[in-house]
Write a protein that holds these residues in place. Structure first.
Motif, PDB file in Angstrom:
ATOM      1  N   SER A 100     113.006 -41.111  10.247  1.00 33.23           N
ATOM      2  CA  SER A 100     112.765 -41.901   9.031  1.00 33.23           C
ATOM      3  C   SER A 100     111.338 -41.761   8.521  1.00 33.23           C
ATOM      4  O   SER A 100     110.860 -42.621   7.781  1.00 33.23           O
ATOM      5  CB  SER A 100     113.062 -43.380   9.311  1.00 33.23           C
ATOM      6  N   SER A 101     110.674 -40.703   8.881  1.00 37.58           N
ATOM      7  CA  SER A 101     109.284 -40.493   8.485  1.00 37.58           C
ATOM      8  C   SER A 101     109.137 -40.372   6.970  1.00 37.58           C
ATOM      9  O   SER A 101     110.041 -39.882   6.271  1.00 37.58           O
ATOM     10  CB  SER A 101     108.770 -39.202   9.125  1.00 37.58           C
ATOM     11  N   ASP A 102     107.988 -40.763   6.472  1.00 36.53           N
ATOM     12  CA  ASP A 102     107.680 -40.545   5.056  1.00 36.53           C
ATOM     13  C   ASP A 102     107.592 -39.053   4.733  1.00 36.53           C
ATOM     14  O   ASP A 102     107.699 -38.660   3.574  1.00 36.53           O
ATOM     15  CB  ASP A 102     106.358 -41.213   4.683  1.00 36.53           C
ATOM     16  N   TYR A 103     107.401 -38.231   5.746  1.00 38.77           N
ATOM     17  CA  TYR A 103     107.345 -36.778   5.538  1.00 38.77           C
ATOM     18  C   TYR A 103     108.733 -36.136   5.583  1.00 38.77           C
ATOM     19  O   TYR A 103     108.870 -34.943   5.329  1.00 38.77           O
ATOM     20  CB  TYR A 103     106.418 -36.120   6.571  1.00 38.77           C
ATOM     21  N   ARG A 104     109.733 -36.909   5.882  1.00 32.36           N
ATOM     22  CA  ARG A 104     111.093 -36.367   6.001  1.00 32.36           C
ATOM     23  C   ARG A 104     111.575 -35.687   4.718  1.00 32.36           C
ATOM     24  O   ARG A 104     112.115 -34.570   4.775  1.00 32.36           O
ATOM     25  CB  ARG A 104     112.061 -37.478   6.441  1.00 32.36           C
ATOM     26  N   PRO A 105     111.403 -36.295   3.524  1.00 29.37           N
ATOM     27  CA  PRO A 105     111.864 -35.600   2.315  1.00 29.37           C
ATOM     28  C   PRO A 105     111.196 -34.234   2.125  1.00 29.37           C
ATOM     29  O   PRO A 105     111.847 -33.262   1.741  1.00 29.37           O
ATOM     30  CB  PRO A 105     111.498 -36.557   1.182  1.00 29.37           C
ATOM     31  N   ARG A 106     109.906 -34.149   2.428  1.00 25.15           N
ATOM     32  CA  ARG A 106     109.206 -32.861   2.303  1.00 25.15           C
ATOM     33  C   ARG A 106     109.744 -31.870   3.319  1.00 25.15           C
ATOM     34  O   ARG A 106     109.952 -30.697   3.023  1.00 25.15           O
ATOM     35  CB  ARG A 106     107.701 -33.063   2.491  1.00 25.15           C
ATOM     36  N   MET A 107     109.992 -32.327   4.526  1.00 17.18           N
ATOM     37  CA  MET A 107     110.570 -31.454   5.551  1.00 17.18           C
ATOM     38  C   MET A 107     111.971 -31.006   5.138  1.00 17.18           C
ATOM     39  O   MET A 107     112.338 -29.841   5.350  1.00 17.18           O
ATOM     40  CB  MET A 107     110.601 -32.162   6.904  1.00 17.18           C
ATOM     41  N   LEU A 136     112.836 -39.601  -2.584  1.00 14.39           N
ATOM     42  CA  LEU A 136     111.993 -40.783  -2.706  1.00 14.39           C
ATOM     43  C   LEU A 136     110.676 -40.485  -3.412  1.00 14.39           C
ATOM     44  O   LEU A 136     110.209 -41.284  -4.224  1.00 14.39           O
ATOM     45  CB  LEU A 136     111.721 -41.350  -1.301  1.00 14.39           C
ATOM     46  N   PHE A 137     110.081 -39.341  -3.129  1.00 17.98           N
ATOM     47  CA  PHE A 137     108.772 -39.025  -3.672  1.00 17.98           C
ATOM     48  C   PHE A 137     108.885 -38.086  -4.872  1.00 17.98           C
ATOM     49  O   PHE A 137     109.580 -37.076  -4.827  1.00 17.98           O
ATOM     50  CB  PHE A 137     107.888 -38.410  -2.594  1.00 17.98           C
ATOM     51  N   GLU A 138     108.154 -38.422  -5.914  1.00 18.41           N
ATOM     52  CA  GLU A 138     108.229 -37.676  -7.161  1.00 18.41           C
ATOM     53  C   GLU A 138     107.845 -36.210  -6.984  1.00 18.41           C
ATOM     54  O   GLU A 138     108.457 -35.335  -7.598  1.00 18.41           O
ATOM     55  CB  GLU A 138     107.310 -38.339  -8.194  1.00 18.41           C
ATOM     56  N   ASP A 139     106.840 -35.926  -6.159  1.00 18.49           N
ATOM     57  CA  ASP A 139     106.427 -34.535  -5.984  1.00 18.49           C
ATOM     58  C   ASP A 139     107.524 -33.701  -5.319  1.00 18.49           C
ATOM     59  O   ASP A 139     107.717 -32.541  -5.651  1.00 18.49           O
ATOM     60  CB  ASP A 139     105.112 -34.430  -5.215  1.00 18.49           C
ATOM     61  N   VAL A 140     108.270 -34.309  -4.408  1.00 21.65           N
ATOM     62  CA  VAL A 140     109.377 -33.605  -3.756  1.00 21.65           C
ATOM     63  C   VAL A 140     110.497 -33.379  -4.767  1.00 21.65           C
ATOM     64  O   VAL A 140     111.056 -32.274  -4.839  1.00 21.65           O
ATOM     65  CB  VAL A 140     109.878 -34.375  -2.516  1.00 21.65           C
ATOM     66  N   ALA A 142     110.199 -33.135  -7.994  1.00 21.15           N
ATOM     67  CA  ALA A 142     109.730 -32.142  -8.967  1.00 21.15           C
ATOM     68  C   ALA A 142     109.783 -30.726  -8.390  1.00 21.15           C
ATOM     69  O   ALA A 142     110.226 -29.792  -9.064  1.00 21.15           O
ATOM     70  CB  ALA A 142     108.313 -32.482  -9.411  1.00 21.15           C
ATOM     71  N   GLU A 143     109.343 -30.570  -7.143  1.00 19.40           N
ATOM     72  CA  GLU A 143     109.365 -29.232  -6.555  1.00 19.40           C
ATOM     73  C   GLU A 143     110.790 -28.746  -6.340  1.00 19.40           C
ATOM     74  O   GLU A 143     111.098 -27.574  -6.590  1.00 19.40           O
ATOM     75  CB  GLU A 143     108.583 -29.178  -5.244  1.00 19.40           C
ATOM     76  N   ALA A 144     111.673 -29.624  -5.901  1.00 15.36           N
ATOM     77  CA  ALA A 144     113.076 -29.233  -5.716  1.00 15.36           C
ATOM     78  C   ALA A 144     113.682 -28.816  -7.050  1.00 15.36           C
ATOM     79  O   ALA A 144     114.375 -27.798  -7.139  1.00 15.36           O
ATOM     80  CB  ALA A 144     113.866 -30.383  -5.087  1.00 15.36           C
ATOM     81  N   ALA A 145     113.421 -29.592  -8.105  1.00 14.78           N
ATOM     82  CA  ALA A 145     113.957 -29.273  -9.434  1.00 14.78           C
ATOM     83  C   ALA A 145     113.396 -27.940  -9.933  1.00 14.78           C
ATOM     84  O   ALA A 145     114.143 -27.105 -10.469  1.00 14.78           O
ATOM     85  CB  ALA A 145     113.627 -30.396 -10.412  1.00 14.78           C
ATOM     86  N   CYS A 146     112.113 -27.738  -9.753  1.00 18.76           N
ATOM     87  CA  CYS A 146     111.482 -26.491 -10.188  1.00 18.76           C
ATOM     88  C   CYS A 146     112.073 -25.292  -9.448  1.00 18.76           C
ATOM     89  O   CYS A 146     112.383 -24.270 -10.062  1.00 18.76           O
ATOM     90  CB  CYS A 146     109.976 -26.577  -9.968  1.00 18.76           C
ATOM     91  N   ARG A 147     112.230 -25.427  -8.148  1.00 11.57           N
ATOM     92  CA  ARG A 147     112.791 -24.324  -7.355  1.00 11.57           C
ATOM     93  C   ARG A 147     114.234 -24.040  -7.755  1.00 11.57           C
ATOM     94  O   ARG A 147     114.649 -22.878  -7.806  1.00 11.57           O
ATOM     95  CB  ARG A 147     112.715 -24.645  -5.864  1.00 11.57           C
ATOM     96  N   LEU A 148     114.990 -25.094  -8.064  1.00 11.93           N
ATOM     97  CA  LEU A 148     116.366 -24.891  -8.530  1.00 11.93           C
ATOM     98  C   LEU A 148     116.383 -24.162  -9.866  1.00 11.93           C
ATOM     99  O   LEU A 148     117.143 -23.209 -10.064  1.00 11.93           O
ATOM    100  CB  LEU A 148     117.075 -26.243  -8.692  1.00 11.93           C
ATOM    101  N   GLY A 149     115.569 -24.650 -10.797  1.00 10.37           N
ATOM    102  CA  GLY A 149     115.498 -24.002 -12.105  1.00 10.37           C
ATOM    103  C   GLY A 149     115.119 -22.544 -12.002  1.00 10.37           C
ATOM    104  O   GLY A 149     115.733 -21.677 -12.635  1.00 10.37           O
ATOM    105  N   ARG A 150     114.107 -22.249 -11.175  1.00 12.35           N
ATOM    106  CA  ARG A 150     113.682 -20.858 -10.984  1.00 12.35           C
ATOM    107  C   ARG A 150     114.805 -20.022 -10.365  1.00 12.35           C
ATOM    108  O   ARG A 150     114.997 -18.867 -10.735  1.00 12.35           O
ATOM    109  CB  ARG A 150     112.440 -20.776 -10.084  1.00 12.35           C
ATOM    110  N   HIS A 151     115.543 -20.616  -9.440  1.00  7.80           N
ATOM    111  CA  HIS A 151     116.647 -19.889  -8.816  1.00  7.80           C
ATOM    112  C   HIS A 151     117.650 -19.445  -9.878  1.00  7.80           C
ATOM    113  O   HIS A 151     118.080 -18.295  -9.897  1.00  7.80           O
ATOM    114  CB  HIS A 151     117.342 -20.744  -7.766  1.00  7.80           C
ATOM    115  N   TYR A 152     118.017 -20.363 -10.753  1.00  5.92           N
ATOM    116  CA  TYR A 152     119.003 -20.029 -11.787  1.00  5.92           C
ATOM    117  C   TYR A 152     118.448 -19.037 -12.808  1.00  5.92           C
ATOM    118  O   TYR A 152     119.177 -18.184 -13.304  1.00  5.92           O
ATOM    119  CB  TYR A 152     119.500 -21.293 -12.476  1.00  5.92           C
ATOM    120  N   LEU A 153     117.169 -19.103 -13.098  1.00  3.84           N
ATOM    121  CA  LEU A 153     116.569 -18.144 -14.027  1.00  3.84           C
ATOM    122  C   LEU A 153     116.404 -16.765 -13.413  1.00  3.84           C
ATOM    123  O   LEU A 153     116.520 -15.755 -14.113  1.00  3.84           O
ATOM    124  CB  LEU A 153     115.200 -18.641 -14.499  1.00  3.84           C
TER     125      LEU A 153
END
Length: 167
Positions: A100-107, A136-140, A142-153
């Protein structure tokens, strides 16, 4: 002094002996020195160097105060150097210790990107989509969304509609 002045190359050069010097291995400051050296490498985009210092810290100082964060840095370094099996091992160890770490979403993000890097596209896209929509965290998110978008492009047949959902 070099750390505060953000002279990362000199920071690493000064702290590098803590990795191998037998006398410095006994020092109470070793954990902090390995962490700072790893950070210094990371800030220079030397992910292999960063991972070397941070993995040694994780292995030898299990009570280090910023150990969860160290795992996240190690995972990022392993992602950047495409050491998939080691990243998965590190992820499993991390989740076993701190589910349940706060770093879990990043991991979770790094794990999903490793899965994508190994060609397991369907599982990776599902995990990234879940993070992009609910992390939970906006930066995670955002990065997930960006990586998904780049994957599709970047796909052999780009899917602009899917990419625009995330970009």
């Amino acid at each position: 002094l070099f750390w505060k002045q953000e002279q990362w190359d000199k920071t690493v050069q000064t702290l590098a002996p803590f990795l191998d010097d037998p006398e410095l291995k006994k020092s109470k400051s070793r954990g902090g020195a390995l962490y700072m050296a790893g950070q210094g490498c990371f800030k220079q985009y030397d992910y292999a160097g960063s991972t070397k210092f941070i993995k040694m810290l994780i292995q030898e100082d299990p009570k280090f105060e910023a150990l969860e964060e160290a795992y996240a840095y190690a995972a990022r370094g392993l992602l950047e150097t495409k050491e998939w099996a080691e990243l998965e091992r590190l992820f499993s160890e991390f989740v076993g210790r701190w589910p349940s770490s706060d770093y879990r979403p990043r991991m979770d993000l790094y794990k999903a990107l490793a899965v994508l890097g190994q060609g397991q596209t369907e599982a990776a896209l599902k995990a990234l989509g879940s993070l992009a929509e609910g992390a939970l965290f906006e930066d995670v998110r955002a990065e997930a969304a960006c990586r998904l978008g780049r994957h599709y492009l970047d796909a052999p047949t780009p899917d602009l509609n899917q990419a625009l959902k995330y970009l």
